[in-house]
Write an enzyme that holds these catalytic residues in place. Structure first.
Site, short mmCIF file in Angstrom:
data_model
loop_
_atom_site.label_atom_id
_atom_site.label_comp_id
_atom_site.label_asym_id
_atom_site.label_seq_id
_atom_site.Cartn_x
_atom_site.Cartn_y
_atom_site.Cartn_z
N VAL A 73 0.62 -1.11 0.06
CA VAL A 73 -0.20 -0.01 -0.02
C VAL A 73 0.90 1.47 -0.38
O VAL A 73 1.90 1.29 0.72
CB VAL A 73 -0.81 0.48 1.25
CG1 VAL A 73 -2.16 1.43 1.19
CG2 VAL A 73 -1.94 -1.55 1.31
N LYS A 74 0.47 2.31 -1.10
CA LYS A 74 1.54 3.53 -0.91
C LYS A 74 0.07 4.70 -0.23
O LYS A 74 -0.94 4.72 -0.35
CB LYS A 74 1.43 4.03 -2.85
CG LYS A 74 2.05 5.11 -2.47
CD LYS A 74 2.66 5.27 -4.33
CE LYS A 74 2.61 6.83 -4.16
NZ LYS A 74 2.99 7.33 -5.74
#
Length: 296
Positions: free
Chosen positions: A202-203
């Site tokens: 996840v960014k």
């Protein structure tokens, strides 16, 4: 011809030595298939478990962003210093040299431009094409709290299903609209939803205070988004703090390619991510590499 007699010494079988098993070092990814782990081990340096991802996918919704007018001139020289390159299939095929490219994280969602509602994205790349490009991961925008929240979550889950079939990890990008607050409570919500529904990485954005709670509550690696252009020391400080609080790397674009010295900046960022350099030390490195400090 095969040997008819076995010449091997019995001691070579090391029957008394247990078989070696090396646990996969990337958070939350120990149960993934071998192909996914192999691709993630290219995006994240095995020695540090971290990554310096260079983001140049801005053009998919906002056209020729400042610093990306000529990717062949501004970005290709930076490729040796990036652990991974986040970009689009059009830019891969038209501009990125196959022999020089780092692992590709392929933008797979799109649709609206900056002139329209950005959350109204659809999947824009099939997983088969990601395989043809030899992508190590695919990226999809997820608009938690946006007008088309459910649609964007559905985009991600469809991509996760396809990625499971082909062995390609999915990077979920938590998109924050102008009307949403980038605080820890919101980022915990957004990153956890993405991970719970199958994203492998996840960014998200850095926030103060309590970014550490965002990283801790997400069971897969969190990569810090660079966001808007900051002064170099501020960008290096933000990266250092995010890593210190649990991030597994950075995905920077404008803070690198809009810098006055992009090569010096990406090398300074890498020293923070992989060498543990403190912000002042990394900034001094940036100044030296960019020629801002007179050499004796």
């Amino acid at each position: 011809m095969p040997d008819l007699e076995d010449p091997a010494d019995g001691s070579r079988f090391a029957a008394s030595v247990p078989a070696r098993h090396e646990p996969f070092p990337i958070k939350g990814c120990g149960a993934l298939d071998w192909g996914m782990q192999s691709r993630l081990a290219r995006v994240f340096r095995p020695a540090t478990g971290r990554t310096v991802m260079l983001a140049i996918d801005h053009g998919y919704f906002q056209g020729p962003t400042s610093g990306l007018e000529r990717v062949d001139l501004s970005i290709v020289p930076l490729l040796p210093y990036a652990d991974a390159l986040m970009t689009t299939r059009g830019m891969v095929r038209s501009t990125i040299p196959p022999a020089a490219a780092p692992p590709i994280v392929l933008r797979a969602s799109g649709g609206p431009s900056v002139l329209r509602e950005l959350s109204n994205e659809q999947l824009a790349v099939g997983m088969e094409d990601a395989v043809r490009i030899n992508a190590c991961a695919v990226a999809v925008q997820v608009f938690i709290g946006g007008e088309y929240e459910t649609q964007s979550v559905r985009n991600m889950t469809r991509l996760v299903d396809a990625g499971q079939r082909y062995g390609i990890p999915v990077l979920a990008v938590t998109a924050v609209g102008r009307e949403l607050t980038r605080d820890a409570r919101y980022l915990r919500l957004a990153t956890r939803i993405c991970a719970e529904l199958g994203a492998h990485v996840v960014k998200t954005y850095y926030c103060e205070p309590d970014f550490g709670t965002v990283a801790a509550a997400c069971p897969v690696p969190v990569i810090m988004a660079g966001g808007k252009k900051l002064p170099e020391l501020d960008a290096l400080t933000m990266a250092y703090r995010a890593l210190d609080e649990g991030a597994a790397g950075v995905d920077m674009g404008r803070n690198i390619f809009q810098s006055d010295a992009p090569e010096a900046m990406i090398r300074a960022v890498a020293s923070v991510v992989h060498d543990g350099a403190r912000p002042a030390e990394a900034y001094e490195q940036y100044r030296e590499l960019s020629g801002l400090v007179a050499r004796v």
